[in-house]
Design a protein around this motif. Structure first.
Motif, short mmCIF file in Angstrom:
data_model
loop_
_atom_site.label_atom_id
_atom_site.label_comp_id
_atom_site.label_asym_id
_atom_site.label_seq_id
_atom_site.Cartn_x
_atom_site.Cartn_y
_atom_site.Cartn_z
N TYR A 1 -1.03 -6.76 -1.62
CA TYR A 1 -0.19 -7.83 -2.14
C TYR A 1 -0.92 -8.49 -3.32
O TYR A 1 -2.05 -8.96 -3.16
CB TYR A 1 0.08 -8.87 -1.05
N SER B 1 -4.40 0.56 2.92
CA SER B 1 -3.80 -0.72 3.24
C SER B 1 -2.65 -1.06 2.31
O SER B 1 -2.53 -0.51 1.21
CB SER B 1 -4.85 -1.83 3.12
N ASP B 2 -1.83 -2.02 2.74
CA ASP B 2 -0.83 -2.61 1.86
C ASP B 2 -1.51 -3.61 0.95
O ASP B 2 -2.39 -4.36 1.38
CB ASP B 2 0.26 -3.32 2.67
N ILE C 1 2.62 -4.74 -3.82
CA ILE C 1 3.73 -5.57 -3.38
C ILE C 1 3.54 -6.93 -4.06
O ILE C 1 2.62 -7.68 -3.73
CB ILE C 1 3.73 -5.74 -1.85
N ALA D 1 -3.52 -5.86 5.55
CA ALA D 1 -2.93 -6.38 4.32
C ALA D 1 -4.05 -6.93 3.44
O ALA D 1 -4.95 -7.62 3.93
CB ALA D 1 -1.92 -7.47 4.62
N TYR E 1 0.45 -8.14 10.65
CA TYR E 1 -0.66 -7.22 10.43
C TYR E 1 -1.78 -7.53 11.42
O TYR E 1 -1.93 -8.66 11.87
CB TYR E 1 -1.21 -7.36 9.01
N ASN F 1 -3.46 -1.50 10.80
CA ASN F 1 -2.74 -1.95 9.61
C ASN F 1 -3.41 -3.18 9.02
O ASN F 1 -3.71 -4.13 9.71
CB ASN F 1 -1.26 -2.21 9.92
#
Length: 341
Positions: free
Chosen positions: A30, A27-28, A41, A6, A57, A4
């Motif tokens: 931001y 990936s997330d 996000i 970020a 993460y 994971n």
């Protein structure tokens, strides 16, 4: 690739690169709220967001200036063996800088991966990588060994960088150094290490070592536990710690814990496993009864329908027919240890 990741972006152009990376790395993403798209996000404060997400993460990629990132993460850093990887990418995508946790956290690997994905130059500054010599922490990680005192890694790596051969005591052959004979040599006696500036010991047994000797622990031991109803975690932990100390066993070499399924709801046992950082597995009476134990108990047979719990569970977990440390009892807890072959 890390499980994971970020990705953070602060500018409009940085957000475009972050979107590309997020798609490539799954990936997330931001992004500062005024540049965020529906898939992002959004955040308004990078400091607050990073503080909240840093240890949630495994890895972080910042599309930002390295100075900003340093200021954001500095208060959050704990230790090289627990900090997540941090990679910084400039908004033009020219460089991918491994900033924190290059080895154990995988930031060096991530920087290279990001470089491959977007054509950036990976910037790696860890000394062993630059010098082309093996890194002790990476060797340990890649071969599944637990590191004793992480602070001693620097002495081993410094010796390697100085062109010295490092002695290794590894009686059971858990550390494969066959490809690194120019950097390490094997010794047959642990006491020989006192004659060297540093050394490495790979063993599930505890040793009294010279100041600059690094202990690595193979994850090869299993712990079987039995207990009365309602026994608290502290009572279980007290016996387990006593067993390993009295028998010269490295607690770090125990990789899982087991018992009978009738105890699967025992809060104390579950808590003890969590405190020790061990996976906890339960077996049925029929499964445990397949194992011939050295110290059967008529009382356990009467109440559980099996001759023994802790020895059988330990051997079952280790897939072994031999017990290493036989059943040891306190007032309400039993424990035994087996070795995975």
């Amino acid at each position: 690739m890390p499980a994971n990741i970020a990705i953070f972006a602060l500018t409009k152009r940085g957000a475009q690169l972050a979107h590309k990376l997020a798609a490539l790395l799954l990936s997330d993403c931001y992004v500062l709220d005024r540049y965020a798209s529906e898939s992002d996000i959004p955040f308004t404060s990078l400091k607050d967001t990073v503080a909240d997400k840093f240890h949630k993460y495994e890895s972080h990629v910042f599309v930002a200036a390295s100075g900003i990132v340093v200021r954001m993460i500095a208060p959050l850093l704990k230790s090289k063996d627990v900090d997540p990887a941090v990679v910084v990418v400039d908004q033009e995508g020219e460089f991918a800088i491994s900033l924190v946790s290059g080895h154990l956290g995988g930031a060096n690997e991530l920087a290279r991966l990001v470089g491959d994905k977007i054509g950036a130059v990976p910037v790696i500054t860890t000394a062993t990588d630059c010098a082309g010599v093996p890194s002790m922490d990476l060797l340990a990680r890649d071969q599944g060994l637990s590191i004793g005192d992480i602070g001693l890694i620097k002495h081993i790596n410094a010796a390697l960088l100085d062109g010295e051969q490092v002695p290794v005591y590894d009686p059971d052959g858990f550390l494969d150094i066959s490809a690194f004979s120019a950097y390490f040599y094997v010794v047959d006696d642990v006491d020989v290490l006192s004659e060297s500036c540093c050394g490495v010991v790979v063993d599930w047994r505890k040793h009294k070592l010279p100041e600059r000797c690094l202990a690595l622990y193979p994850r090869c031991l299993t712990l079987g536990v039995g207990c009365r109803r309602g026994v608290p975690a502290d009572e279980i932990l007290e016996l387990v710690r006593s067993v390993v100390a009295d028998n010269g066993i490295a607690l770090e070499s125990i990789f899982c814990m087991g018992s009978i399924d009738a105890k699967s709801d025992e809060a104390g046992m579950i808590e003890a496993a969590e405190i020790l950082g061990l996976d906890l597995k339960f077996f049925s009476a029929a499964e445990l009864d397949e194992i011939e134990v050295a110290n059967p108990s008529g009382m356990v047979m009467k109440h559980m329908g099996v001759g023994g719990v802790c020895e059988a569970a330990a051997m079952k977990l280790a897939d072994s027919t031999e017990i290493l440390i036989p059943k040891t009892k306190s007032a309400r807890v039993t424990a035994a240890i087996a070795r995975k072959i």
